[in-house]
Design an enzyme around this catalytic site. Sequence first.
Site, mmCIF file in Angstrom:
data_model
loop_
_atom_site.group_PDB
_atom_site.id
_atom_site.type_symbol
_atom_site.label_atom_id
_atom_site.label_comp_id
_atom_site.label_asym_id
_atom_site.label_seq_id
_atom_site.Cartn_x
_atom_site.Cartn_y
_atom_site.Cartn_z
ATOM 1 N N CYS A 139 0.762 4.048 0.275
ATOM 2 C CA CYS A 139 1.518 5.305 0.360
ATOM 3 C C CYS A 139 2.462 5.425 -0.845
ATOM 4 C CB CYS A 139 2.240 5.424 1.697
ATOM 5 S SG CYS A 139 2.805 7.109 2.066
ATOM 6 N N HIS B 195 -2.075 4.325 5.762
ATOM 7 C CA HIS B 195 -1.223 3.203 6.189
ATOM 8 C C HIS B 195 -2.004 2.176 7.007
ATOM 9 C CE1 HIS B 195 2.824 4.592 5.007
ATOM 10 N NE2 HIS B 195 2.345 5.807 5.201
ATOM 11 N N GLU C 140 -0.992 -0.662 7.782
ATOM 12 C CA GLU C 140 -0.013 -1.435 8.562
ATOM 13 C C GLU C 140 0.404 -0.730 9.848
ATOM 14 O OE1 GLU C 140 2.745 1.190 6.115
ATOM 15 O OE2 GLU C 140 0.669 0.495 6.111
#
Length: 245
Positions: free
Chosen positions: A94, A184, A186
């Site tokens: 990002c 993302h 994560e």
Amino acid sequence: MARVVILKTGNTYPSLLESFGDFDSWFLARLAPELDLHVVDVTVDDLPGKPGDWDGIVVTGSPAMVSDRAPWSENTGAWLAEAVAEEVPVLGVCYGHQLLAHALGGEAGYHPRGRETGTHQVELLDAAMDDPLFEGLPQTFPAQLTHRQSVLRLPENAVLLGRNDFEPHQAFRVGRCAWGIQFHPEFSAEVMRAYLKVQAPDLEKEGLDAKALIENVLDAPNATSLLGRFSQLVLNGQPKDPTDH
């Protein structure tokens, strides 16, 4: 033990901290436990030595904007450019994706169509089929996204790996082992829903359907797998050059 530094470039929403922890904890949970992992908050702390001191580098997302060119961000970008030149494996996520592109001569700024947030499909291009990080993944898969800025122009020597209808630059590689990904890996589905709930008032003002976005959040295991895949590349040493046939 392979040493990996996580460059933390900001913090999550305060309302998420108690339930989910901060950006760095999400990466720590998904990178391989065999790695010797370190976290450096580059917004307040010095850069972690020389790029060559590390076997791998991960750059988190941020509420900051690359186009603001804050001194800490510009300094981190220059450091990342050194890492790429030295062929230290880099994964920018990002903000990290946008900063990597900016640091290497591309352009980051506000997306002309506004915000992309929620679970959306990412389409891999042919170049990803033999990419060391992406090979073996399905051609399309869901991923968690939340961003208002984007890579508007890739660095000249970048290889585009992924896109979707909203965002033409979802993933790229520069050189042998530096990757930027807009989505993302994560994020869990729970974190994505929590983001959307915080964003809901702004989303409605922007003409987006917050309720539908929350209801449409999916698990994204293929996207999440990229952190494990990056871990294995670091543990296994220098990735093969995908241009060598």
